[in-house]
Write a protein that holds these residues in place. Structure first.
Motif, PDB file in Angstrom:
ATOM      1  N   UNK A 229       0.816  -1.215   0.000  1.00  0.00           N
ATOM      2  CA  UNK A 229       0.000   0.000   0.000  1.00  0.00           C
ATOM      3  C   UNK A 229       0.848   1.262   0.000  1.00  0.00           C
ATOM      4  N   UNK A 230       1.867   1.314   0.848  1.00  0.00           N
ATOM      5  CA  UNK A 230       2.619   2.558   1.007  1.00  0.00           C
ATOM      6  C   UNK A 230       3.838   2.650   0.095  1.00  0.00           C
ATOM      7  N   UNK A 231       4.460   1.534  -0.220  1.00  0.00           N
ATOM      8  CA  UNK A 231       5.643   1.568  -1.098  1.00  0.00           C
ATOM      9  C   UNK A 231       5.229   1.468  -2.556  1.00  0.00           C
ATOM     10  N   UNK A 232       4.350   0.512  -2.855  1.00  0.00           N
ATOM     11  CA  UNK A 232       3.913   0.329  -4.240  1.00  0.00           C
ATOM     12  C   UNK A 232       2.710   1.172  -4.619  1.00  0.00           C
ATOM     13  N   UNK A 233       1.958   1.645  -3.609  1.00  0.00           N
ATOM     14  CA  UNK A 233       0.751   2.415  -3.887  1.00  0.00           C
ATOM     15  C   UNK A 233      -0.300   1.601  -4.616  1.00  0.00           C
ATOM     16  N   UNK A 234      -0.333   0.306  -4.317  1.00  0.00           N
ATOM     17  CA  UNK A 234      -1.233  -0.588  -5.048  1.00  0.00           C
ATOM     18  C   UNK A 234      -1.686  -1.733  -4.154  1.00  0.00           C
ATOM     19  N   UNK A 235      -2.768  -2.369  -4.566  1.00  0.00           N
ATOM     20  CA  UNK A 235      -3.200  -3.608  -3.910  1.00  0.00           C
ATOM     21  C   UNK A 235      -2.985  -4.804  -4.837  1.00  0.00           C
ATOM     22  N   UNK A 236      -2.413  -4.550  -5.986  1.00  0.00           N
ATOM     23  CA  UNK A 236      -2.224  -5.622  -6.979  1.00  0.00           C
ATOM     24  C   UNK A 236      -1.391  -6.752  -6.380  1.00  0.00           C
ATOM     25  N   UNK A 237      -1.888  -7.975  -6.535  1.00  0.00           N
ATOM     26  CA  UNK A 237      -1.169  -9.153  -6.065  1.00  0.00           C
ATOM     27  C   UNK A 237      -1.322  -9.445  -4.582  1.00  0.00           C
ATOM     28  N   UNK A 238      -2.116  -8.634  -3.883  1.00  0.00           N
ATOM     29  CA  UNK A 238      -2.225  -8.812  -2.423  1.00  0.00           C
ATOM     30  C   UNK A 238      -3.439  -9.624  -1.987  1.00  0.00           C
ATOM     31  N   UNK A 239      -4.336  -9.951  -2.911  1.00  0.00           N
ATOM     32  CA  UNK A 239      -5.562 -10.655  -2.513  1.00  0.00           C
ATOM     33  C   UNK A 239      -5.280 -11.964  -1.770  1.00  0.00           C
ATOM     34  N   UNK A 240      -4.329 -12.804  -2.214  1.00  0.00           N
ATOM     35  CA  UNK A 240      -4.064 -14.028  -1.454  1.00  0.00           C
ATOM     36  C   UNK A 240      -3.560 -13.748  -0.040  1.00  0.00           C
ATOM     37  N   UNK A 241      -2.751 -12.699   0.094  1.00  0.00           N
ATOM     38  CA  UNK A 241      -2.247 -12.340   1.424  1.00  0.00           C
ATOM     39  C   UNK A 241      -3.376 -11.811   2.305  1.00  0.00           C
ATOM     40  N   UNK A 242      -4.294 -11.074   1.705  1.00  0.00           N
ATOM     41  CA  UNK A 242      -5.439 -10.554   2.456  1.00  0.00           C
ATOM     42  C   UNK A 242      -6.326 -11.700   2.940  1.00  0.00           C
ATOM     43  N   UNK A 243      -6.580 -12.661   2.069  1.00  0.00           N
ATOM     44  CA  UNK A 243      -7.394 -13.820   2.464  1.00  0.00           C
ATOM     45  C   UNK A 243      -6.738 -14.592   3.607  1.00  0.00           C
ATOM     46  N   UNK A 244      -5.427 -14.794   3.480  1.00  0.00           N
ATOM     47  CA  UNK A 244      -4.707 -15.530   4.527  1.00  0.00           C
ATOM     48  C   UNK A 244      -4.716 -14.749   5.836  1.00  0.00           C
ATOM     49  N   UNK A 245      -4.535 -13.434   5.761  1.00  0.00           N
ATOM     50  CA  UNK A 245      -4.559 -12.614   6.967  1.00  0.00           C
ATOM     51  C   UNK A 245      -5.884 -12.769   7.700  1.00  0.00           C
ATOM     52  N   UNK A 246      -6.973 -12.683   6.981  1.00  0.00           N
ATOM     53  CA  UNK A 246      -8.285 -12.779   7.622  1.00  0.00           C
ATOM     54  C   UNK A 246      -8.492 -14.162   8.232  1.00  0.00           C
ATOM     55  N   UNK A 247      -8.067 -15.206   7.521  1.00  0.00           N
ATOM     56  CA  UNK A 247      -8.208 -16.564   8.059  1.00  0.00           C
ATOM     57  C   UNK A 247      -7.368 -16.743   9.324  1.00  0.00           C
ATOM     58  N   UNK A 248      -6.156 -16.187   9.313  1.00  0.00           N
ATOM     59  CA  UNK A 248      -5.282 -16.306  10.486  1.00  0.00           C
ATOM     60  C   UNK A 248      -5.824 -15.514  11.664  1.00  0.00           C
ATOM     61  N   UNK A 249      -6.358 -14.315  11.403  1.00  0.00           N
ATOM     62  CA  UNK A 249      -6.958 -13.522  12.475  1.00  0.00           C
ATOM     63  C   UNK A 249      -8.156 -14.255  13.066  1.00  0.00           C
ATOM     64  N   UNK A 250      -8.955 -14.894  12.232  1.00  0.00           N
ATOM     65  CA  UNK A 250     -10.089 -15.665  12.730  1.00  0.00           C
ATOM     66  C   UNK A 250      -9.613 -16.763  13.675  1.00  0.00           C
ATOM     67  N   UNK A 251      -8.498 -17.410  13.343  1.00  0.00           N
ATOM     68  CA  UNK A 251      -7.952 -18.433  14.237  1.00  0.00           C
ATOM     69  C   UNK A 251      -7.531 -17.840  15.577  1.00  0.00           C
ATOM     70  N   UNK A 252      -6.892 -16.672  15.532  1.00  0.00           N
ATOM     71  CA  UNK A 252      -6.492 -16.011  16.776  1.00  0.00           C
ATOM     72  C   UNK A 252      -7.716 -15.694  17.625  1.00  0.00           C
ATOM     73  N   UNK A 253      -8.746 -15.162  16.988  1.00  0.00           N
ATOM     74  CA  UNK A 253      -9.979 -14.824  17.708  1.00  0.00           C
ATOM     75  C   UNK A 253     -10.562 -16.077  18.365  1.00  0.00           C
ATOM     76  N   UNK A 254     -10.646 -17.150  17.604  1.00  0.00           N
ATOM     77  CA  UNK A 254     -11.231 -18.386  18.139  1.00  0.00           C
ATOM     78  C   UNK A 254     -10.427 -18.906  19.333  1.00  0.00           C
ATOM     79  N   UNK A 255      -9.111 -18.895  19.203  1.00  0.00           N
ATOM     80  CA  UNK A 255      -8.270 -19.407  20.287  1.00  0.00           C
ATOM     81  C   UNK A 255      -8.278 -18.461  21.491  1.00  0.00           C
ATOM     82  N   UNK A 256      -8.169 -17.167  21.220  1.00  0.00           N
ATOM     83  CA  UNK A 256      -8.092 -16.193  22.315  1.00  0.00           C
ATOM     84  C   UNK A 256      -9.352 -16.201  23.163  1.00  0.00           C
ATOM     85  N   UNK A 257     -10.497 -16.372  22.520  1.00  0.00           N
ATOM     86  CA  UNK A 257     -11.748 -16.356  23.262  1.00  0.00           C
ATOM     87  C   UNK A 257     -11.902 -17.575  24.173  1.00  0.00           C
ATOM     88  N   UNK A 258     -11.067 -18.574  23.950  1.00  0.00           N
ATOM     89  CA  UNK A 258     -11.099 -19.748  24.810  1.00  0.00           C
ATOM     90  C   UNK A 258      -9.881 -19.877  25.697  1.00  0.00           C
TER      91      UNK A 258
END
Length: 381
Positions: A229-258
């Motif tokens: 975002x800040x160096x390239x000024x683009x989101x091109x090529x980041x969709x897989x990383x965004x999907x993985x980030x959200x999935x990983x955050x969901x895991x943290x949420x699930x574990x943290x709540x327990x």
């Protein structure tokens, strides 16, 4: 995520910040706080060794004294099964000794040094046997874990909501929208980092920075997208990383709540959040592309205070003078930071002078010194 690489500020400021942080923010031991010292287990760390004085310990609270004789900054962890973090101390510069109080019930653990603060580290088997009264058996300390768990649950819901919005903006190609959402989402992550970091497998992939990865590992998570975002000024090529980030955050949420942190984990986590600012984030190393570091500072302060407040009823009985000092120093640190609040959030890190950064470092370091005494008071219950 803790600091993994050398900071980016001038050598003069780096030297001043390092001296202040290491001199005052290492925290107290049980003896420092006037309590009964736990057993001390020495750890000799070098660039290629992690020599733990004992491989067998009785159940109970132990103080690990880690001396780094290597040439690289190192960190020390005690892992339970599944790399669940029982205790950690990071940013141990060459020539320094840091201490860590950990409560260990019977079981098998891995005492681990990480030269360069990357990879799986150098591991030594640690066997704990027997029985001991646990700190959490104290009713007030048990309630502290329950109270803090409610705080974590209030933050994880917002973390997931804001990360989802951030990911949607990234995948929708909305660069400016994603930039605006980035520090907001990270605020909720930074507030609960002591819990998130207890899941050692998830923290590096969510919060690792470029250069943190072991050989062959991909650079993923928040900072991978920050760079685009800040160096390239683009989101091109980041969709897989965004999907993985959200999935990983969901895991943290699930574990943290327990997950409920034990009393010493709460105390150590409160200090670690402050050390993270004083020994690394103050340099601008964390948000090196966006310069949104002060959002992280504020969140770390809030998260540390939440952990201390959960322990407050116990501390008021055990050491009221320390409570008064903690109140004073939290207020001073928050007032120092408040100078840099703006209508849009916070001043960018690269707009602060070295004197302003030093002022922040001094306040955080003094606070960390006080918070560092909490674990010893809790261990002496």
């Amino acid at each position: 995520m803790r600091d993994r690489r050398l900071p980016l500020l001038t050598a003069g400021l780096l030297a001043a910040l390092t001296t202040a942080a290491c001199g005052a923010a290492d925290g107290g031991t049980a003896a420092d706080a006037g309590g009964e010292a736990a057993d001390t287990v020495t750890v000799a760390a070098t660039d290629d060794a992690c020599d733990v004085a004992s491989s067998e310990l009785p159940a109970g609270t132990h103080q690990f004294q880690v001396t780094n004789s290597g040439s690289q900054v190192t960190e020390f962890y005690v892992y339970a099964d599944g790399d669940r973090v029982m205790g950690e101390v990071e940013n141990i510069a060459p020539g320094l000794t840091r201490e860590l109080l950990v409560e260990l019930p019977a079981g098998t653990y891995a005492a681990t040094c990480k030269p360069g603060m990357v990879g799986d580290g150098i591991r030594s088997d640690l066997t704990v046997t027997g029985e001991a009264a646990q700190l959490s058996e104290d009713e007030t300390l048990s309630q502290a874990g329950t109270d803090y768990q409610r705080y974590v649950q209030s933050q994880t819901g917002a973390l997931l909501e804001q990360t989802t919005a951030f990911v949607d903006a990234v995948k929708g190609g909305d660069v400016e929208g994603a930039k605006a959402l980035y520090p907001v989402a990270r605020t909720y992550w930074e507030r609960i980092e002591p819990v998130a970091e207890s899941f050692g497998d998830l923290d590096p992939v969510i919060d690792g920075r470029e250069g943190d990865q072991a050989e062959g590992e991909d650079f993923t998570g928040f900072h991978r997208i920050e760079q685009a975002l800040w160096v390239g000024g683009t989101t091109e090529g980041t969709a897989p990383y965004a999907d993985k980030l959200l999935a990983d955050v969901q895991q943290v949420v699930d574990r943290a709540n327990g997950t409920t942190l034990e009393p010493l984990q709460l105390a150590n986590g409160a200090k670690a959040l402050l050390d993270e600012i004083a020994t690394g984030k103050i340099t601008g190393e964390e948000e090196r592309y966006s310069h949104t570091d002060l959002w992280d500072f504020a969140a770390n302060l809030e998260g540390s205070e939440a952990a201390v407040q959960a322990l407050r009823p116990y501390l008021e009985e055990a050491d009221p003078d320390l409570v008064a000092q903690l109140d004073e120093r939290f207020a001073a640190a928050e007032a120092e930071l408040e100078q840099y609040r703006t209508d849009g959030g916070w001043t960018l890190h690269d707009q602060l002078t070295e004197d302003q950064l030093q002022g922040l470092s001094d306040r955080i370091t003094a606070l960390s010194e006080s918070v560092g005494q909490v674990a010893a008071v809790v261990a002496d219950q």
